[in-house]
Design a protein around this motif. Structure first.
Motif, PDB file in Angstrom:
ATOM      1  N   ARG A   1      46.305  35.344  56.485  1.00  0.00           N
ATOM      2  CA  ARG A   1      46.120  34.944  57.885  1.00  0.00           C
ATOM      3  C   ARG A   1      46.062  36.171  58.789  1.00  0.00           C
ATOM      4  O   ARG A   1      46.764  36.279  59.775  1.00  0.00           O
TER       5      ARG A   1
ATOM      6  N   GLN B   1      55.280  26.818  59.233  1.00  0.00           N
ATOM      7  CA  GLN B   1      56.551  26.508  58.559  1.00  0.00           C
ATOM      8  C   GLN B   1      57.210  27.783  58.044  1.00  0.00           C
ATOM      9  O   GLN B   1      58.417  27.996  58.206  1.00  0.00           O
ATOM     10  N   ALA B   2      56.410  28.621  57.393  1.00  0.00           N
ATOM     11  CA  ALA B   2      56.948  29.873  56.863  1.00  0.00           C
ATOM     12  C   ALA B   2      57.499  30.729  57.997  1.00  0.00           C
ATOM     13  O   ALA B   2      58.560  31.352  57.868  1.00  0.00           O
TER      14      ALA B   2
ATOM     15  N   ASN C   1      47.941  33.217  51.373  1.00  0.00           N
ATOM     16  CA  ASN C   1      47.521  32.590  52.614  1.00  0.00           C
ATOM     17  C   ASN C   1      47.279  33.765  53.564  1.00  0.00           C
ATOM     18  O   ASN C   1      48.165  34.199  54.283  1.00  0.00           O
TER      19      ASN C   1
ATOM     20  N   ARG D   1      49.582  24.873  58.974  1.00  0.00           N
ATOM     21  CA  ARG D   1      50.874  24.210  58.826  1.00  0.00           C
ATOM     22  C   ARG D   1      51.797  25.074  57.967  1.00  0.00           C
ATOM     23  O   ARG D   1      52.955  25.318  58.321  1.00  0.00           O
ATOM     24  N   GLU D   2      51.260  25.526  56.854  1.00  0.00           N
ATOM     25  CA  GLU D   2      52.023  26.373  55.927  1.00  0.00           C
ATOM     26  C   GLU D   2      52.501  27.647  56.646  1.00  0.00           C
ATOM     27  O   GLU D   2      53.647  28.072  56.473  1.00  0.00           O
ATOM     28  N   THR D   3      51.607  28.226  57.434  1.00  0.00           N
ATOM     29  CA  THR D   3      51.931  29.466  58.151  1.00  0.00           C
ATOM     30  C   THR D   3      53.056  29.227  59.154  1.00  0.00           C
ATOM     31  O   THR D   3      54.019  30.010  59.233  1.00  0.00           O
TER      32      THR D   3
ATOM     33  N   TYR E   1      56.817  33.802  51.133  1.00  0.00           N
ATOM     34  CA  TYR E   1      55.920  32.656  51.324  1.00  0.00           C
ATOM     35  C   TYR E   1      54.453  32.945  50.990  1.00  0.00           C
ATOM     36  O   TYR E   1      53.613  32.066  51.110  1.00  0.00           O
ATOM     37  N   ASN E   2      54.156  34.190  50.616  1.00  0.00           N
ATOM     38  CA  ASN E   2      52.764  34.538  50.347  1.00  0.00           C
ATOM     39  C   ASN E   2      51.872  34.337  51.576  1.00  0.00           C
ATOM     40  O   ASN E   2      50.677  34.087  51.445  1.00  0.00           O
ATOM     41  N   VAL E   3      52.474  34.453  52.730  1.00  0.00           N
ATOM     42  CA  VAL E   3      51.724  34.347  53.980  1.00  0.00           C
ATOM     43  C   VAL E   3      51.593  35.753  54.567  1.00  0.00           C
ATOM     44  O   VAL E   3      52.599  36.430  54.773  1.00  0.00           O
TER      45      VAL E   3
ATOM     46  N   GLU F   1      45.960  22.694  56.825  1.00  0.00           N
ATOM     47  CA  GLU F   1      47.004  22.949  55.845  1.00  0.00           C
ATOM     48  C   GLU F   1      47.438  24.429  55.868  1.00  0.00           C
ATOM     49  O   GLU F   1      48.631  24.740  55.764  1.00  0.00           O
ATOM     50  N   ASP F   2      46.465  25.329  56.012  1.00  0.00           N
ATOM     51  CA  ASP F   2      46.772  26.766  56.068  1.00  0.00           C
ATOM     52  C   ASP F   2      47.673  27.080  57.263  1.00  0.00           C
ATOM     53  O   ASP F   2      48.599  27.890  57.173  1.00  0.00           O
TER      54      ASP F   2
END
Lengths: 389, 389
Positions: free
Chosen positions: A8, A372-373, A6, A368-370, A338-340, A365-366
């Motif tokens: 970012r 949260q991580a 991800n 949200r994932e970011t 988290y692979n972020v 989704e990207d």
């Protein structure tokens, strides 16, 4: 070819699998018919995104090479330029002009703030012999979008009707041709509304690895007629980044030097994808992603570097790193667990902020994932939000 | 992803499918650990191909950008340079130096001939204050390989022991540091024997789209210690192509500006493939392909531009277009009927020659196919060989 990360950061941005597949196109003759059709097609489509009737030239270089091409193709050593700088990339633009012998008049702002059109107007009144204004549309290092349309209007007004005092000081020849506006639109174009001709911009520069969802390696540059007239007089030395050579080659469906063809193939696919989504939806998506990021990080109790929502960037957000947390530790943990991948701060903001890129290929989704991580990693690192959730 | 064309131009050369697949690698953080490992790995391997103990810097630019980086990173306006030119790319190197204000002393040869070390020696005796010699290793526009080792030896000898007359004219400071040798090795390196350190070369430039079987977009440049000392004094303006910034960034596993990452991924795969084949076998293969092309075209009754076999290039062959045949008609028919793409002539050789590229990914079968297509197309166009087969 699933996206591994991800990613970012504010560029290189993630490249969709179908565009990566296009990037892997076998080589063809760069002086042949297939490439001529390709470069004519993409250069034409780019005009729509720039909102210009002028040629968009494609250089095999990064955005920085594009900025240098703008400077050396329009200016001469000794020319006075007003540098409107709100961050690291504004400073870089000024450094290029300075390197080639321009006299740089700095108009600098605290990093995190936007420039004000009124200040530009005043600076031009004080310096009626300014040949060009250098301005960053979206400052990647701080997550701030300048009010470019207003700034450009201030330059145009000062340029066409200099104050009586200015006329007296410099004579009737003051800005005969009008002051040039050179714009770094690297992290804005293709993602947020932009009008090269409508706003009266003279040279506009962007890079493939940002809103376009294409790997890095190409810079896109448009030149107004006023800029081309300046080109004829400009005396800074130029060769590889000479925009006139690119213009002449483009007329033949070529580039002056061997082009980074793989990126051209990717760009062709990307522009098709962008046309399908449409400019309006792309701009709305970026505006919505920008809001989602800013609201999300504030909800975590974090503080934005850019405190004025009017100028908050919809392509990249800079966040102050909370006390007691190290930026590098935060970024490493996000990547490892988290692979972020987030970006750090640049120059004087190094170690003080981190940045989230949200341009090009980005969906809810990207983000949200970011978020949260980020929340979970901050908690692990001992961060306690002062603000109430 | 089968090769669509028999692309027999001297670059971009065909890229093998496994390398194209590597080019399609998803984006990663260009300031992150994975990219740092990648650039360190490829920069290290390139040192073996250059045969140098110095850093090999990787620029996101074409070979021409690499040539410009060599000039602006070592010279100052007013510096005297000896331009050893045997074709279009020699002229381009000189034009870059001239653009940035160097005083260019031309040593020009008829296109199709190689330069002579003796002439270089004499020119340096006449001009003891020459700061740098610009020389092309393999002239892509004419298919001639200069005797670079001999030329470099002549420069080194003149440089360390200037003639008494030279000493008298210029004083004891004559070439205190030794004359710099700047080499365009764009279409030679990685395909034919080369020794940057052994031959005493100071700046060596090549491009990704030639012997390396990688798409265009990257230039590789090595700098000797002498060149780095010149860098400290050099006053030509430089920013995007500043080699010192590339050296400093490489030490951190980075590039100063966002790199054309896709090409880096391809290069990584290509260097692995080249290591498997091994330098000796790669050089032998190119020598054998060069001979096969030259013997083949002569057997068709055609004449080579380079008549001296000692200097015939093993990476590209220039062939005089027979009277009564138009180069464009020949090339179009080859492409339309046989999917074989040849190059035309450049600058003053346009319309007079055509060129066959045989570097990088090239095997006997490719050459056989090319020669057959050439024979049949020439016959269709009415060519009758004067020579007996």
């Amino acid at each position: 070819m699933a996206r591994a990360l991800n990613l970012r950061i504010p560029g290189p941005t993630p490249v969709p699998p179908d565009i990566l597949e296009a990037v892997a196109h076998p080589m063809v003759n760069h002086r042949g018919r297939e490439f001529a059709a390709l470069i004519s097609r993409v250069a034409d489509q780019l005009k729509d995104w720039f909102q210009t009737s002028n040629d968009v030239l494609i250089l095999s270089a990064s955005g920085t090479g594009g900025l240098e091409s703008a400077v050396v193709s329009t200016l001469s050593p000794g020319d006075k330029v007003l540098s409107v700088s709100i961050g690291a990339f504004g400073e870089r633009f000024a450094a290029i002009a300075d390197t080639y012998g321009a006299e740089v008049i700095p108009l600098q702002y605290e990093w995190g703030q936007a420039a004000r059109a009124e200040d530009v107007r005043q600076a031009l009144a004080e310096h009626p012999d300014v040949k060009a204004v250098l301005v960053t549309h979206n400052e990647t290092s701080t997550g701030v979008t300048n009010p470019l349309e207003e700034i450009a209007r201030a330059v145009r007004e000062a340029s066409t009707s200099p104050s009586p005092a200015a006329r007296e000081r410099v004579g009737p020849g003051v800005r005969g041709e009008g002051t040039l506006i050179l714009v770094d639109a690297v992290s804005s174009l293709g993602a947020i509304p932009f009008e090269a001709d409508g706003w009266g911009l003279d040279v506009v520069v962007t890079g493939s690895q940002k809103g376009w969802m294409v790997p890095p390696g190409l810079a896109f540059v448009s030149m107004s007629e006023r800029a081309w007239r300046a080109y004829e007089e400009a005396k800074m030395p130029r060769f590889y980044l000479d925009l006139g050579r690119h213009r002449d080659a483009l007329a033949k469906g070529q580039t002056p030097w061997t082009p980074a063809m793989s990126i051209f193939f990717g760009l062709d696919a990307a522009l098709e994808r962008m046309a399908e989504e449409g400019a309006e939806r792309i701009f709305t998506r970026h505006a919505s992603m920008g809001r989602m990021v800013r609201e999300g990080v504030k909800a975590l109790g974090l503080e934005l570097l850019c405190q004025d929502e009017r100028y908050a960037s919809d392509t990249v957000t800079a966040i102050k790193c909370p006390e007691g947390i190290e930026v590098s530790a935060l970024r490493n943990a996000l990547e490892d667990d988290y692979n972020v991948v987030l970006a750090g701060g640049q120059a004087k903001l190094q170690g003080k902020i981190f940045r989230i890129g949200h341009l090009g290929l980005v969906e809810e989704e990207d983000i949200r994932e970011t978020l949260q991580a980020l929340e979970q990693t901050l908690a692990k690192l001992g961060f306690k939000a002062a603000a109430v959730r």
